[in-house]
Every structure is written in C-alpha cells, then in structure tokens.
Design a protein around this motif. Structure first.
Motif, PDB file in Angstrom:
ATOM      1  N   ILE A   2       5.016-139.689 -34.984  1.00 51.47           N
ATOM      2  CA  ILE A   2       5.045-138.841 -34.047  1.00 51.47           C
ATOM      3  C   ILE A   2       4.738-139.373 -32.492  1.00 51.47           C
ATOM      4  O   ILE A   2       3.793-139.983 -32.084  1.00 51.47           O
ATOM      5  CB  ILE A   2       4.844-136.807 -33.829  1.00 51.47           C
ATOM      6  N   ARG A   3       6.208-139.595 -31.932  1.00 50.77           N
ATOM      7  CA  ARG A   3       6.213-140.507 -30.902  1.00 50.77           C
ATOM      8  C   ARG A   3       5.587-138.930 -29.188  1.00 50.77           C
ATOM      9  O   ARG A   3       4.900-139.367 -28.351  1.00 50.77           O
ATOM     10  CB  ARG A   3       7.020-140.773 -30.348  1.00 50.77           C
ATOM     11  N   LEU A   4       6.244-137.932 -29.391  1.00 51.11           N
ATOM     12  CA  LEU A   4       6.698-137.285 -28.076  1.00 51.11           C
ATOM     13  C   LEU A   4       6.342-135.306 -28.998  1.00 51.11           C
ATOM     14  O   LEU A   4       6.912-135.145 -29.722  1.00 51.11           O
ATOM     15  CB  LEU A   4       7.652-136.826 -27.450  1.00 51.11           C
ATOM     16  N   ARG A   5       5.630-135.379 -29.000  1.00 54.11           N
ATOM     17  CA  ARG A   5       5.107-133.385 -28.693  1.00 54.11           C
ATOM     18  C   ARG A   5       4.670-132.621 -27.480  1.00 54.11           C
ATOM     19  O   ARG A   5       4.283-132.852 -27.520  1.00 54.11           O
ATOM     20  CB  ARG A   5       3.963-133.483 -30.038  1.00 54.11           C
ATOM     21  N   LEU A   6       5.942-131.674 -28.307  1.00 51.23           N
ATOM     22  CA  LEU A   6       5.879-130.691 -27.192  1.00 51.23           C
ATOM     23  C   LEU A   6       5.638-128.975 -27.693  1.00 51.23           C
ATOM     24  O   LEU A   6       5.663-128.703 -28.853  1.00 51.23           O
ATOM     25  CB  LEU A   6       7.581-129.994 -26.556  1.00 51.23           C
ATOM     26  N   GLU A   7       4.511-128.722 -26.771  1.00 50.61           N
ATOM     27  CA  GLU A   7       3.857-127.317 -27.344  1.00 50.61           C
ATOM     28  C   GLU A   7       3.934-126.715 -26.187  1.00 50.61           C
ATOM     29  O   GLU A   7       3.578-125.898 -25.371  1.00 50.61           O
ATOM     30  CB  GLU A   7       2.332-127.516 -27.359  1.00 50.61           C
ATOM     31  N   ALA A  28       8.987-141.521 -33.839  1.00 45.26           N
ATOM     32  CA  ALA A  28       9.174-142.540 -33.188  1.00 45.26           C
ATOM     33  C   ALA A  28       9.851-143.314 -33.992  1.00 45.26           C
ATOM     34  O   ALA A  28      10.457-144.138 -33.183  1.00 45.26           O
ATOM     35  CB  ALA A  28       7.594-143.494 -33.372  1.00 45.26           C
ATOM     36  N   GLU A  29      10.622-143.174 -35.013  1.00 41.16           N
ATOM     37  CA  GLU A  29      11.839-143.906 -34.879  1.00 41.16           C
ATOM     38  C   GLU A  29      13.048-142.931 -34.725  1.00 41.16           C
ATOM     39  O   GLU A  29      12.794-141.909 -35.319  1.00 41.16           O
ATOM     40  CB  GLU A  29      12.031-144.093 -36.896  1.00 41.16           C
ATOM     41  N   LEU A  61       2.418-134.211 -24.934  1.00 34.56           N
ATOM     42  CA  LEU A  61       1.526-135.017 -25.628  1.00 34.56           C
ATOM     43  C   LEU A  61       2.606-135.534 -26.018  1.00 34.56           C
ATOM     44  O   LEU A  61       3.493-136.522 -26.763  1.00 34.56           O
ATOM     45  CB  LEU A  61       0.623-134.285 -26.995  1.00 34.56           C
ATOM     46  N   PHE A  62       2.058-137.022 -25.262  1.00 31.80           N
ATOM     47  CA  PHE A  62       2.813-138.667 -25.651  1.00 31.80           C
ATOM     48  C   PHE A  62       1.718-139.887 -26.784  1.00 31.80           C
ATOM     49  O   PHE A  62       0.782-139.467 -26.442  1.00 31.80           O
ATOM     50  CB  PHE A  62       3.083-139.453 -24.394  1.00 31.80           C
ATOM     51  N   GLU A  63       2.334-139.483 -27.587  1.00 34.72           N
ATOM     52  CA  GLU A  63       1.301-140.211 -29.025  1.00 34.72           C
ATOM     53  C   GLU A  63      -0.237-140.070 -29.001  1.00 34.72           C
ATOM     54  O   GLU A  63      -1.331-140.926 -29.130  1.00 34.72           O
ATOM     55  CB  GLU A  63       1.484-142.150 -28.341  1.00 34.72           C
ATOM     56  N   GLY A  64       0.221-138.712 -28.752  1.00 34.24           N
ATOM     57  CA  GLY A  64      -1.333-137.935 -28.959  1.00 34.24           C
ATOM     58  C   GLY A  64      -2.710-137.553 -27.482  1.00 34.24           C
ATOM     59  O   GLY A  64      -3.000-136.861 -27.581  1.00 34.24           O
ATOM     60  N   GLU A  65      -1.941-138.037 -26.530  1.00 33.37           N
ATOM     61  CA  GLU A  65      -2.415-137.840 -24.822  1.00 33.37           C
ATOM     62  C   GLU A  65      -1.014-137.026 -24.139  1.00 33.37           C
ATOM     63  O   GLU A  65      -0.524-137.408 -24.221  1.00 33.37           O
ATOM     64  CB  GLU A  65      -2.264-139.532 -24.466  1.00 33.37           C
ATOM     65  N   THR A 202      13.112-148.786 -30.685  1.00 38.38           N
ATOM     66  CA  THR A 202      11.697-147.645 -28.975  1.00 38.38           C
ATOM     67  C   THR A 202      12.299-146.468 -29.435  1.00 38.38           C
ATOM     68  O   THR A 202      14.139-146.294 -30.123  1.00 38.38           O
ATOM     69  CB  THR A 202      12.981-148.169 -28.090  1.00 38.38           C
ATOM     70  N   THR A 203      12.236-145.135 -29.240  1.00 37.69           N
ATOM     71  CA  THR A 203      12.159-144.231 -29.576  1.00 37.69           C
ATOM     72  C   THR A 203      13.291-143.560 -28.651  1.00 37.69           C
ATOM     73  O   THR A 203      13.126-143.609 -27.878  1.00 37.69           O
ATOM     74  CB  THR A 203      10.946-143.430 -29.183  1.00 37.69           C
ATOM     75  N   VAL A 204      14.841-143.100 -29.198  1.00 36.98           N
ATOM     76  CA  VAL A 204      15.677-142.082 -28.101  1.00 36.98           C
ATOM     77  C   VAL A 204      15.773-141.188 -28.062  1.00 36.98           C
ATOM     78  O   VAL A 204      15.778-140.444 -29.306  1.00 36.98           O
ATOM     79  CB  VAL A 204      16.674-143.272 -28.208  1.00 36.98           C
ATOM     80  N   LEU A 205      15.312-140.704 -26.661  1.00 41.12           N
ATOM     81  CA  LEU A 205      15.607-139.398 -27.274  1.00 41.12           C
ATOM     82  C   LEU A 205      17.203-138.769 -25.766  1.00 41.12           C
ATOM     83  O   LEU A 205      16.526-138.902 -25.384  1.00 41.12           O
ATOM     84  CB  LEU A 205      14.246-138.096 -25.872  1.00 41.12           C
ATOM     85  N   LEU A 206      18.420-138.358 -26.257  1.00 42.53           N
ATOM     86  CA  LEU A 206      18.868-137.711 -25.436  1.00 42.53           C
ATOM     87  C   LEU A 206      19.692-136.323 -25.719  1.00 42.53           C
ATOM     88  O   LEU A 206      19.342-135.545 -26.137  1.00 42.53           O
ATOM     89  CB  LEU A 206      20.110-139.138 -25.392  1.00 42.53           C
ATOM     90  N   ILE A 207      19.603-136.114 -23.844  1.00 41.53           N
ATOM     91  CA  ILE A 207      20.846-135.025 -23.797  1.00 41.53           C
ATOM     92  C   ILE A 207      21.872-135.254 -23.492  1.00 41.53           C
ATOM     93  O   ILE A 207      22.677-136.465 -22.877  1.00 41.53           O
ATOM     94  CB  ILE A 207      20.299-134.645 -21.932  1.00 41.53           C
ATOM     95  N   GLU A 208      22.524-135.073 -24.563  1.00 42.43           N
ATOM     96  CA  GLU A 208      24.274-134.714 -24.574  1.00 42.43           C
ATOM     97  C   GLU A 208      25.134-133.876 -24.867  1.00 42.43           C
ATOM     98  O   GLU A 208      24.713-132.879 -25.555  1.00 42.43           O
ATOM     99  CB  GLU A 208      24.322-136.057 -25.287  1.00 42.43           C
TER     100      GLU A 208
END
Lengths: 257, 327
Positions: A2-7, A28-29, A61-65, A202-208
C-alpha cells in the motif's frame, strides 16, 4: 504493498462537508483514478493529501507514515508530487528551466555553490540539464526546451507540468484532471504516457472527468459523490455499478419516475 | 547558403544585442574617465545605484516580491560607516563590514515575520521599515546629528592607501558594480536562482515541488539587503557626507524608476536603468525650464516602447521580427 492510505479523511467548509470520511487504500502498483460529478470533493481530497488544505478529521498515511497536515514542501520531499487542475507552470521560465526546477529536491547547490561554482556544483548542473532534456523528450517536448512556458499551446503545457513533476522522482504522482482541455489525440497520447510512468514503478493517482481516459488508463477506479466514496474497483465493474449510474445519471432516472 | 545566413543571422544579432548593455557601460565609464569633471560624479552615482537596484531586482524581479524599504538597509550601513569612521576613527573598510553585518542582522529580524505577508501587505510593511529607518536617523541626534548629518567621512582605503581621486573612485565603483552584476547573474542561473524564479512564477507549484518558499524568500531578502547596505556605505565614503535625506523616500522612488526602465527581472537591467536614469536629466539640461518636462516625457516614452525595460529591447526586436508568438 500500500503506497497511500486514507483513514476517515474529512473536510468541512462551514456547513458544507466537501469530503466525508473517505477511507481508501492506493496500491503501489498501477494507476488509480478518482472520478465523480462536479463538486464531488475530488480536488479537496487531493489538496488534503498534498498538504495544501488541512483535513478536519482523519489521517493520511504515506507508506505507513502519518503525513497528515504537514506542509506541502515536506510532503513533496517525502516523494508525493502533484500537478494542478489549472496548469501552474512557471510562466517566466523556459520549458527546460521548468523541468529543472523539478530537480530541486534531488540537488543541493546553495548560495555558495551558485557564486563559487565548485566542481561538484557544475557536475550537478550538467546532470540537471541532461535529466530535464530526457524528461522533455519523454513527454514529447524534446524540441521545445528553449521555448518560454507561457507561449506553449495548452496541451503541451499539461505535458510540461507532468515532466516537471517527474523530475522530482515521485513515488506517488498525483495528477489533477490532466486531460482537461486536451483533444482526443492528445488524450490518447497522455494515456500512453501515464501507463509508461506507472510501468516505471511510479504509483499514479489521478482525478479525471474524461471517461475514455479513465477506462483505458486506470487499474482501479474510486467514485466519489457528495464527498462520499460510493464505489471502488476495476473500471468495467465500476461502470456497471448501479450506484455509480445513479450518481452520474440520477436526473434521468428521476425523469422516468 | 543564403538560406543558412538568413536563419542564423537573427541568432547572432540577438547575441550581440545581449552584449550591448555591457559594452555601452564600459564605453561610458571610459568616456567619463577621459572627459572628467561632472560626468564622473554622475556615472559614479549611477554605479552605486546600480548595486542597490541589482539587489532590489533579486528580490523583486527574480523572486517576485515587493519591497519599498530597501533604503533602510542602505541607511543602516551608511550611517554605521559614517559614525564609526568620523566619530570613532575606525578604518573605513572595517566600518563598512560592520555596517553590512548590522544591516544583515536587521534584515533577518525584520524579514522573518514580514515575509509571511504577500503583495500589498508586504509592500506596506517594507515601506514602514524604510520610514522607521528615516525617523531614527532624524531623531537619534546624539549619534546621527539629525538633519545636520555627519560630514568628514573618510574615503575608502586600506592601511593608508585611500582612493582620493574621482577617477580612482569611478574605476573602483565600476569594478564593484561589475562584481555585483556578475554575482546576480551567477545566482540567477543556479539552483537557488531557479527556486526564486519558481516562487515568482507560482508559490503553490514551487511548494508542490518541495521548495521551502519561506526560506528562499528570506534568502532573497537578505541578499538584497546586503546589496543595499553595500551601496549605502559606498555612497557615504565616496561623498564624505550622510544625512537622513540621502536614504529617504527619494532613494526608493529613484530605484524603482531605474528597475522598471532598465528591465525588472533581467540581469543587466539594474545597471542599464541606473546609469540611464542618472544621465537622463543631465542630457536635457539644454531644455532649461523644460528639463523636468522632457525627463518625464522620456520616461513615459521608454515605458511605452520598452515596457519590459531597456535591457529586454533585444527580446522586443525579436518579437517584432515575428519569431515569438504569444499564446
């Protein structure tokens, strides 16, 4: 991974709940797309993740941080780089210089290096120039290096902004409506570029908003409506989801009744 | 062959145009040296202002911020130079160094909170700094001698070797101004300069790329303060006198005119602007009563026909040639 987690990420503007307790894992992929009607809270979500708007509640949380509420430059230093819905180029600089600015986090020359130009600083500058040119070529702007960013056509400005973001070597690249204002051919080229970015790790997150782009590019689609997550899954499954159809075509159904 | 020449000649013209300001500057200094007299003083003041405006340009042109208060730093260093040498008998060089350090310290203390402000608010805050410096110079009579000012400030020099001739001063100032402009050019074309230009372009985008905007704004402010302080001390040692009026609002007014006429954001603009604005009123001496009118008209014409300043006339000519197209 998991690259990014929103809680439970939430943002209230006065009485309006722009983003309502969104919980989400971004793998992440691959490419994850956030879609939703206008005003669904997509850009607010992006602004909270990238540190431009502090959340009212919840965690990022980014990479758990836990990076919740950190300033944008610190989040960027962590490897999370975003672009903007309205292109935010440095209009006063050339295309090449724009991408060179993107190398900021990975270079260290200060005032002394600027004035005295020691060997390492000259090598660093040469490397910045080489990488910036490579990235311009990658997005198909290899021949526009010396052109002022302000005079590039809109579609090329979008690509330049992506090249600049890539120069920062993001682990997670967040693109805010990258296809807005592009024609069909440009959108296809953009889709190709996004796929190649994801393939390079690179993980890509996009709004579209552009559905053809989302359907051909994304591995996972997340649907927001009125600030709430209403669906998540593979593009084909999400497209068939009744809740999603209701959100996009709700007016039509109401007309049937 | 002819084709080739047609395509390459604009490049060569452009390169020559870029060298033009420097070449004219050197020619002017040489001419002033030969001609002597009043022209030496005018060009000398132009060079001192060039240093001041080069610093202002770093903050306003490169970094895109506003400051109406840079005269405060010129005043701090200028008065330090005057008081420490004339009253306490220090070496001019040591007094100047102390003045620079003092101005830098004040810039740090003032800049840290002030630079959180943006646009008009920053402009007002910096204007206040300049006014405060002026009032201190007027009111702190036991040290600054108020409106009377301090005279008998010794010229610059090291261990007995003083620059006493006007020609010596001119050459010295030309060397310092050249160093100042070169340093600004080196900063502009570096990682630091790119970060500053990024802030001028879009603060949000700069932050999104990991640039610590507050830090680079402060750095630009401090560098500008050092340039201003240096100009202040040089002025005092060259003229041998200081009073509050020297570093008053008139200085701000003049510096802004120089910056915009020369070309804000360009490397050579401050130098070109400073020298031109110093020489312009002298050029119109023949107009007698209409001298101010002619000066004003010339300024308006300059801003209409070279809106981005004299130093960017090369770009203007290029646009006229139809090469650059605005989207």
């Amino acid at each position: 991974m998991i690259r990014l987690r929103l809680e439970g990420l939430t943002r209230r503007f006065g009485g309006l709940v722009a983003v309502d307790s969104v919980t989400l894992d971004v793998a992440a992929e691959g490419v994850t797309a956030v879609i939703g009607p206008n005003g669904a809270g997509k850009t607010t979500l992006f602004n909270m993740i990238s540190g431009f708007v502090p959340p009212s509640a919840g965690r990022v949380l980014f990479e758990g941080e836990d990076i919740t509420g950190r300033p944008p430059e610190r989040i960027a230093a962590r490897g999370l780089i975003r672009t903007f819905q309205l292109v935010q180029l440095f209009q006063n600089l050339s295309a090449l210089e724009n991408v060179a600015v993107g190398r900021h986090l990975h270079t260290r020359g200060g005032l002394w290096a600027a004035l005295a130009r020691p060997g390492w600083a000259r090598r660093e500058e040469a490397e910045v120039d080489r990488r910036a040119r490579d990235l311009l070529a990658f997005v198909g702007l290899g021949d526009r290096a010396e052109t002022s960013a302000a005079v590039l056509p809109y579609g090329q400005q979008r690509l330049l902004e992506i090249a600049r973001a890539l120069a920062a070597e993001p682990k997670l690249l967040m693109l805010d409506e990258p296809a807005a204002g592009l024609n069909a051919a440009e959108t296809r080229a953009l889709s190709e570029i996004i796929r190649r970015i994801a393939e390079r790790g690179t993980t890509v997150l996009l709004i579209e908003h552009d559905m053809p782009l989302v359907m051909t590019t994304a591995d996972t689609v997340v649907v927001l409506d009125f600030g709430r997550k209403i669906a998540e899954g593979a593009p084909a499954a999400v497209r068939a989801d009744p809740a999603v159809i209701e959100a996009y075509l709700g007016g039509a159904e109401a007309a049937h009744a | 062959m002819t084709n080739l020449r047609i395509t390459t000649s604009p490049d060569r013209v452009r390169a020559l145009l870029r060298l033009l300001p420097g070449a004219i500057g050197i020619a002017l200094v040489a001419y002033a040296l030969l001609a002597g007299g009043y022209l030496i003083s005018v060009v000398s003041f132009g060079l001192i202002y060039a240093i001041f405006v080069t610093g202002l340009n770093l903050f306003m042109g490169y970094t895109g911020q506003v400051s109406f208060g840079q005269n405060a730093f010129a005043a701090i260093s200028g008065y330090a130079s005057a008081i420490l040498t004339a009253t306490y008998g220090w070496e001019p060089l040591l007094a100047t160094a102390t003045g620079l350090a003092g101005a830098l310290a004040v810039a740090l203390v003032v800049g840290y909170p002030t630079l959180r402000l943006k646009g008009h608010y920053l402009a007002m805050a910096t204007l206040a700094i300049g006014l405060i410096a002026y009032e201190v110079a007027v009111q702190w009579q036991s040290v600054t001698q108020g409106y009377m000012g301090i005279s008998g400030v010794p010229p610059l020099g090291i261990a007995g070797f003083e620059i006493t001739s006007e020609r010596g001063n001119l050459l010295f100032l030309a060397a310092i101004a050249a160093l100042g402009v070169t340093a600004a050019a080196l900063i502009r074309h570096s990682r630091v300069g790119r970060a500053m230009a990024a802030i001028a372009g879009s603060e949000d985008a700069a932050r999104a790329l990991g640039i610590d905007v507050a830090r680079y704004k402060l750095l630009a402010f401090l560098i500008a303060a050092v340039y201003a302080a240096l100009a202040g001390s040089l002025f005092v040692h060259v003229v041998g006198f200081v009073s509050p009026e020297v570093f008053g609002l008139h200085m701000v007014n003049l510096a802004f005119t120089m910056l915009y006429v020369g070309g804000i954001g360009t490397v050579m603009g401050p130098l070109v602007g400073a020298v031109v604005i110093m020489l312009l009123p002298e050029t119109f001496r023949a107009f007698k009563d209409y001298q101010d009118l002619a000066y004003g008209a010339a300024l308006i014409l300059l801003l209409i026909y070279a809106p981005r300043g004299l130093a960017s006339l090369a770009d203007l000519l290029r646009r006229r040639a139809g090469e650059g197209r605005r989207a």
